[in-house]
Scaffold this motif. Structure first.
Motif, PDB file in Angstrom:
ATOM      1  N   ILE A 191      44.487  43.336  44.749  1.00  0.00           N
ATOM      2  CA  ILE A 191      43.266  42.562  44.499  1.00  0.00           C
ATOM      3  C   ILE A 191      43.109  42.316  42.994  1.00  0.00           C
ATOM      4  O   ILE A 191      43.250  43.232  42.184  1.00  0.00           O
ATOM      5  CB  ILE A 191      42.048  43.260  45.128  1.00  0.00           C
ATOM      6  N   GLY A 192      42.898  41.058  42.654  1.00  0.00           N
ATOM      7  CA  GLY A 192      42.768  40.694  41.239  1.00  0.00           C
ATOM      8  C   GLY A 192      44.079  40.209  40.635  1.00  0.00           C
ATOM      9  O   GLY A 192      44.110  39.716  39.523  1.00  0.00           O
ATOM     10  N   GLU A 193      45.183  40.360  41.380  1.00  0.00           N
ATOM     11  CA  GLU A 193      46.495  39.928  40.861  1.00  0.00           C
ATOM     12  C   GLU A 193      46.802  38.490  41.256  1.00  0.00           C
ATOM     13  O   GLU A 193      46.345  38.010  42.297  1.00  0.00           O
ATOM     14  CB  GLU A 193      47.607  40.807  41.459  1.00  0.00           C
ATOM     15  N   TRP A 194      47.652  37.846  40.468  1.00  0.00           N
ATOM     16  CA  TRP A 194      48.247  36.567  40.866  1.00  0.00           C
ATOM     17  C   TRP A 194      49.442  36.898  41.728  1.00  0.00           C
ATOM     18  O   TRP A 194      50.256  37.741  41.363  1.00  0.00           O
ATOM     19  CB  TRP A 194      48.668  35.746  39.649  1.00  0.00           C
ATOM     20  N   GLU A 208      45.383  33.650  43.423  1.00  0.00           N
ATOM     21  CA  GLU A 208      44.835  34.939  42.997  1.00  0.00           C
ATOM     22  C   GLU A 208      44.322  35.670  44.239  1.00  0.00           C
ATOM     23  O   GLU A 208      43.585  35.082  45.044  1.00  0.00           O
ATOM     24  CB  GLU A 208      43.690  34.714  42.002  1.00  0.00           C
ATOM     25  N   ALA A 209      44.732  36.934  44.376  1.00  0.00           N
ATOM     26  CA  ALA A 209      44.271  37.721  45.529  1.00  0.00           C
ATOM     27  C   ALA A 209      42.839  38.150  45.239  1.00  0.00           C
ATOM     28  O   ALA A 209      42.594  38.909  44.296  1.00  0.00           O
ATOM     29  CB  ALA A 209      45.161  38.939  45.711  1.00  0.00           C
ATOM     30  N   ILE A 210      41.887  37.636  46.039  1.00  0.00           N
ATOM     31  CA  ILE A 210      40.498  37.971  45.714  1.00  0.00           C
ATOM     32  C   ILE A 210      39.882  38.958  46.711  1.00  0.00           C
ATOM     33  O   ILE A 210      38.822  39.503  46.470  1.00  0.00           O
ATOM     34  CB  ILE A 210      39.600  36.714  45.582  1.00  0.00           C
ATOM     35  N   ASN A 221      37.997  41.549  57.152  1.00  0.00           N
ATOM     36  CA  ASN A 221      37.751  42.607  58.129  1.00  0.00           C
ATOM     37  C   ASN A 221      38.894  42.795  59.125  1.00  0.00           C
ATOM     38  O   ASN A 221      38.919  43.739  59.888  1.00  0.00           O
ATOM     39  CB  ASN A 221      36.450  42.243  58.863  1.00  0.00           C
ATOM     40  N   GLU A 222      39.853  41.873  59.115  1.00  0.00           N
ATOM     41  CA  GLU A 222      41.021  42.045  59.990  1.00  0.00           C
ATOM     42  C   GLU A 222      42.248  42.455  59.200  1.00  0.00           C
ATOM     43  O   GLU A 222      43.352  42.532  59.735  1.00  0.00           O
ATOM     44  CB  GLU A 222      41.297  40.750  60.759  1.00  0.00           C
ATOM     45  N   GLY A 223      42.078  42.687  57.903  1.00  0.00           N
ATOM     46  CA  GLY A 223      43.212  43.112  57.080  1.00  0.00           C
ATOM     47  C   GLY A 223      43.966  41.942  56.477  1.00  0.00           C
ATOM     48  O   GLY A 223      45.002  42.133  55.838  1.00  0.00           O
ATOM     49  N   ALA A 224      43.474  40.708  56.661  1.00  0.00           N
ATOM     50  CA  ALA A 224      44.154  39.540  56.083  1.00  0.00           C
ATOM     51  C   ALA A 224      43.814  39.418  54.596  1.00  0.00           C
ATOM     52  O   ALA A 224      42.705  39.740  54.175  1.00  0.00           O
ATOM     53  CB  ALA A 224      43.725  38.282  56.821  1.00  0.00           C
ATOM     54  N   LEU A 225      44.799  38.936  53.828  1.00  0.00           N
ATOM     55  CA  LEU A 225      44.602  38.774  52.384  1.00  0.00           C
ATOM     56  C   LEU A 225      43.949  37.416  52.106  1.00  0.00           C
ATOM     57  O   LEU A 225      44.360  36.400  52.665  1.00  0.00           O
ATOM     58  CB  LEU A 225      45.973  38.852  51.689  1.00  0.00           C
ATOM     59  N   ILE A 226      42.939  37.408  51.251  1.00  0.00           N
ATOM     60  CA  ILE A 226      42.276  36.147  50.896  1.00  0.00           C
ATOM     61  C   ILE A 226      42.749  35.732  49.502  1.00  0.00           C
ATOM     62  O   ILE A 226      42.606  36.498  48.546  1.00  0.00           O
ATOM     63  CB  ILE A 226      40.729  36.297  50.893  1.00  0.00           C
ATOM     64  N   LEU A 227      43.296  34.532  49.425  1.00  0.00           N
ATOM     65  CA  LEU A 227      43.809  34.007  48.150  1.00  0.00           C
ATOM     66  C   LEU A 227      42.956  32.849  47.678  1.00  0.00           C
ATOM     67  O   LEU A 227      42.518  32.045  48.497  1.00  0.00           O
ATOM     68  CB  LEU A 227      45.206  33.418  48.340  1.00  0.00           C
ATOM     69  N   GLU A 228      42.799  32.756  46.372  1.00  0.00           N
ATOM     70  CA  GLU A 228      42.207  31.536  45.819  1.00  0.00           C
ATOM     71  C   GLU A 228      43.327  30.800  45.099  1.00  0.00           C
ATOM     72  O   GLU A 228      43.897  31.332  44.134  1.00  0.00           O
ATOM     73  CB  GLU A 228      41.063  31.883  44.863  1.00  0.00           C
TER      74      GLU A 228
END
Ligand code: BTN
Length: 324
Positions: A275-278, A291-293, A297-304
């Motif tokens: 989290i917080g990394e590119w 960017e991993a923000i 709740n299902e364990g999926a990674l949210i990217l911007e």
């Protein structure tokens, strides 16, 4: 527990002190010759057991193996690791665990000293020489298949907390690579057997480079891998490690069942290296940068992504990128 493991447990509890064959026999309701037979088998397995005619048997030293009897002696769990299937060598503990999942109790653990065809995520191979910890935990959670990755994250938290208990700084790279000083020390492969809307069984395969020489690993993973031995400068006691790991797993799994996923996710976030990394995410069909923000709740990674879009990544390979 079989009789041999029970005999071993009594010797371990009294390590260095003699226990009479008569006492062991009467406490286990077996004959003295049965006790003797099991002592002989344990000696063949490398346990140093002295015997004296008047005093009985005393355990002097244990072999450097992940013997189920040793792991179970004093193990403070109620179902994880109550049954341990041990193999000197096997193709993959996950394959064995899948094969037996329907006929064993929840919490059964399959463990091997080495694997000839260890399996990693995304169809990769997992190098599994002697000295590592290669195990699979069989679970039967009452939940829908789409939530299985919650248990994968839980397993990452479990390994990370166990390693931290050995005094090492540890972080988790999404979804569940456990890192020490940026290098991978553990990988987790979760596999499920399921109906459309219900899990029959879930196998959590955990591979830890414990007392392994990562210098002998193939070039492509050598520099990005490390081992507990390398990081601590000495061999770790693998039996102690596995005991702590199983105890931690049960405690997190029970917490998950009682209180739900948010508490586990909070612990995961606190140990996240991602989290917080590119990052660069490679899935079977595409490559995404961003960017991993967060993790949902299902364990999926949210990217911007750089154009401000939010992307939800359920599975894929995650690489941390250096910022320029
Ligand atoms: C990864 O690719 O990071 C996951 C590696 C998982 C390895 C473990 S070792 C025990 C279990 N048996 C296997 O064949 N794989 C898992």
């Amino acid at each position: 527990m079989n009789i041999k493991d029970k005999v071993l447990e009594k010797l371990i509890r009294n390590k260095g002190k003699p226990v009479s064959g008569e006492r062991i026999a009467s406490e286990l309701s077996v004959s003295r010759s049965a006790v003797w037979k099991h002592i002989k088998i344990l000696r063949d397995e490398g346990f140093m057991i002295e015997s004296s005619t008047n005093l009985g048997y005393s355990l002097r030293d244990t072999p450097d193996t992940l013997s189920p009897g040793e792991i179970k002696a004093g193990l403070e769990t109620s179902f994880i690791g109550k049954d341990i299937k041990y193999f000197k060598e096997t193709e993959s503990t996950n394959i064995l665990a899948r094969g037996m999942a329907n006929s064993v109790e929840e919490g059964t653990v399959v463990i091997a000293e080495s694997q000839t065809g260890g399996r990693g995520r995304l169809g990769r191979k997992w190098i599994s020489p002697e000295g590592g910890i290669w195990l699979s935990i069989i679970l039967k959670p009452k939940m829908q298949p789409q939530y299985a990755s919650r248990i994968t994250l839980l397993a990452g938290v479990c390994v990370a907390k166990t390693i931290r208990g050995f005094g090492l700084p540890v972080k988790i790279k999404w979804p569940n690579d456990v890192l020490i000083n940026g290098k991978k020390v553990c990988g987790i492969l979760t596999e499920i057997g399921a109906e459309v809307d219900m899990i029959d069984y879930l196998i959590v395969g955990i591979g830890i480079d414990a007392n392994v020489d990562t210098e002998s690993f193939p070039e492509e993973i050598r520099d990005s891998s490390t081992s507990l031995k390398k990081e601590t400068g000495k061999e770790i006691n693998r039996v102690d490690f596995v005991k702590k790991l199983l105890e931690e797993f049960e405690s997190l799994y029970l917490k998950f069942q009682k209180e739900g996923f948010p508490k586990i996710l909070e612990e995961w976030r606190n140990m996240s290296a991602t989290i917080g990394e590119w990052v660069k995410i490679s899935t079977q069909t595409r490559t995404i940068y961003g960017e991993a923000i967060g993790v949902d709740n299902e364990g999926a990674l949210i990217l911007e992504t750089s154009d401000g879009q939010l992307e939800k990544i359920v599975a894929g390979n995650c690489e941390h990128l250096r910022r320029t």
